[in-house]
Design a protein around this motif. Structure first.
Motif, mmCIF file in Angstrom:
data_model
loop_
_atom_site.group_PDB
_atom_site.id
_atom_site.type_symbol
_atom_site.label_atom_id
_atom_site.label_comp_id
_atom_site.label_asym_id
_atom_site.label_seq_id
_atom_site.Cartn_x
_atom_site.Cartn_y
_atom_site.Cartn_z
ATOM 1 N N GLN A 1 -2.562 5.342 -11.730
ATOM 2 C CA GLN A 1 -1.319 5.096 -12.461
ATOM 3 C C GLN A 1 -0.092 5.238 -11.573
ATOM 4 O O GLN A 1 0.958 4.649 -11.860
ATOM 5 N N THR A 2 -0.206 6.014 -10.520
ATOM 6 C CA THR A 2 0.951 6.254 -9.651
ATOM 7 C C THR A 2 0.817 5.601 -8.284
ATOM 8 O O THR A 2 1.693 5.785 -7.434
ATOM 9 N N SER A 3 -0.261 4.835 -8.037
ATOM 10 C CA SER A 3 -0.458 4.258 -6.705
ATOM 11 C C SER A 3 0.468 3.060 -6.489
ATOM 12 O O SER A 3 1.003 2.470 -7.437
ATOM 13 N N HIS A 4 0.604 2.702 -5.222
ATOM 14 C CA HIS A 4 1.525 1.621 -4.839
ATOM 15 C C HIS A 4 0.922 0.851 -3.671
ATOM 16 O O HIS A 4 0.261 1.432 -2.801
ATOM 17 N N ILE A 5 1.151 -0.467 -3.644
ATOM 18 C CA ILE A 5 0.688 -1.313 -2.543
ATOM 19 C C ILE A 5 1.892 -1.715 -1.698
ATOM 20 O O ILE A 5 2.866 -2.293 -2.213
ATOM 21 N N TYR A 6 1.839 -1.427 -0.390
ATOM 22 C CA TYR A 6 2.906 -1.806 0.527
ATOM 23 C C TYR A 6 2.588 -3.185 1.122
ATOM 24 O O TYR A 6 1.447 -3.456 1.528
ATOM 25 N N THR A 7 3.592 -4.029 1.155
ATOM 26 C CA THR A 7 3.408 -5.403 1.658
ATOM 27 C C THR A 7 3.914 -5.585 3.082
ATOM 28 O O THR A 7 3.680 -6.626 3.692
ATOM 29 N N GLU A 8 4.612 -4.591 3.601
ATOM 30 C CA GLU A 8 5.146 -4.655 4.961
ATOM 31 C C GLU A 8 4.764 -3.385 5.712
ATOM 32 O O GLU A 8 4.651 -2.307 5.126
ATOM 33 N N THR A 9 4.580 -3.531 7.012
ATOM 34 C CA THR A 9 4.320 -2.357 7.847
ATOM 35 C C THR A 9 5.634 -1.693 8.220
ATOM 36 O O THR A 9 6.721 -2.272 8.087
#
Length: 288
Positions: free
Chosen positions: A219-227
């Motif tokens: 529920q609290t996770s996030h996906i980063y699209t940039e390094t």
């Protein structure tokens, strides 16, 4: 809610022969002088709609002066008027209380002896209510602990789980001579993932994953699209309540918004390549 105003049965009227502030002939305010020179009430507190009723009874008479050692010091100060704003003598009383749900009333000793004077009392509970929101903002509430998985390094395009742990906290202080207890309860969280994404306020605080489950969506996770190198943080929102002299629990307007220190997080990219070598046959092959 009043902390100093109490009505006393009419049978006590004739016994009090000193000035009063409400025109009834009843002295209803017990006071003591503080270090700052102020006169603070010592009377018990009540609240409109409650079934508790208070009355005073004369204290430190010939009979009970021998029983209560406090009477010796109190009567000397009270009869001299040393603590009276006008320098006039006061009256020593005990406070009794009863539950009006019972008929006849059953009176029980509450507190005393105290010396009472005729100065008009302050509505201290109203004053405390007016100051409590400011006091709540000054309360040293501890920020939430939090973390990330993986961390402090994670991968672009993969789930990064975050979680926070905050606790309910209690603080005891003195306001206007009264014992005040403030309770701060965590109710919501605002997440800053460091890449411009902010989520919240939300009641979801998350939880750490088992080592074998790191990378799963939560529920609290996030996906980063940039390094890149960035920082993550969380602000915990606390609701507050307070009590005065052990009375009813009352809400505090507004919230305490307590930020936790930012944590560094580096987002890397992962590359996948296919190789023809069998790493079991050739452990030194390319990609093995």
């Amino acid at each position: 809610m009043l902390i100093t105003t109490f009505l006393v049965p009419a049978r006590a009227l004739a016994a009090v022969d000193t000035p009063d502030w409400d025109g009834t002939g009843i002295i209803v305010d017990g006071r003591d002088q503080t270090d700052a020179g102020n006169f603070e009430p010592l009377a018990p507190s009540t609240e409109p709609g409650e079934t508790t009723q208070y009355e005073y009874r004369f204290a430190c008479t010939d009979g009970d002066s021998l029983v209560f050692s406090a009477c010796t010091e109190l009567m000397l100060e009270c009869s001299s008027g040393a603590s009276s704003p006008e320098g006039t003598p006061g009256t020593a009383i005990y406070w009794y209380y009863a539950d009006t749900a019972f008929d006849p009333l059953i009176w029980t000793f509450h507190s005393g002896p105290v010396c009472v004077y005729a100065q008009q009392p302050r509505d201290l509970l109203a004053e405390i209510a007016g100051q409590i929101a400011h006091e709540f903002q000054r309360t040293p509430i501890a920020a939430a602990d939090y973390g990330s998985q993986p961390g402090p390094h994670t991968l672009r395009g993969k789930e990064t789980n975050v979680w926070a742990t905050a606790t309910t906290q209690t603080f005891n202080l003195t306001m206007l001579g009264q014992n005040v207890t403030i309770t701060a309860t965590p109710v919501a969280y605002t997440w800053n993932y460091g890449d411009g994404t902010i989520w919240g306020p939300t009641p979801i605080h998350g939880a750490p994953l088992h080592q074998d489950r790191i990378g799963e969506q939560t529920q609290t996770s996030h996906i980063y699209t940039e390094t890149g190198r960035l920082t993550i943080s969380v602000t915990t929102h606390f609701d507050g309540t307070y009590t005065v002299n052990g009375g009813p629990e009352l809400p505090i307007p507004g919230q305490g918004n307590i930020p936790s220190p930012a944590q560094p997080l580096t987002v890397w990219r992962a590359e996948t390549h296919l190789y023809a070598d069998d790493c079991i046959v050739n452990p030194n092959g390319i990609g093995c």
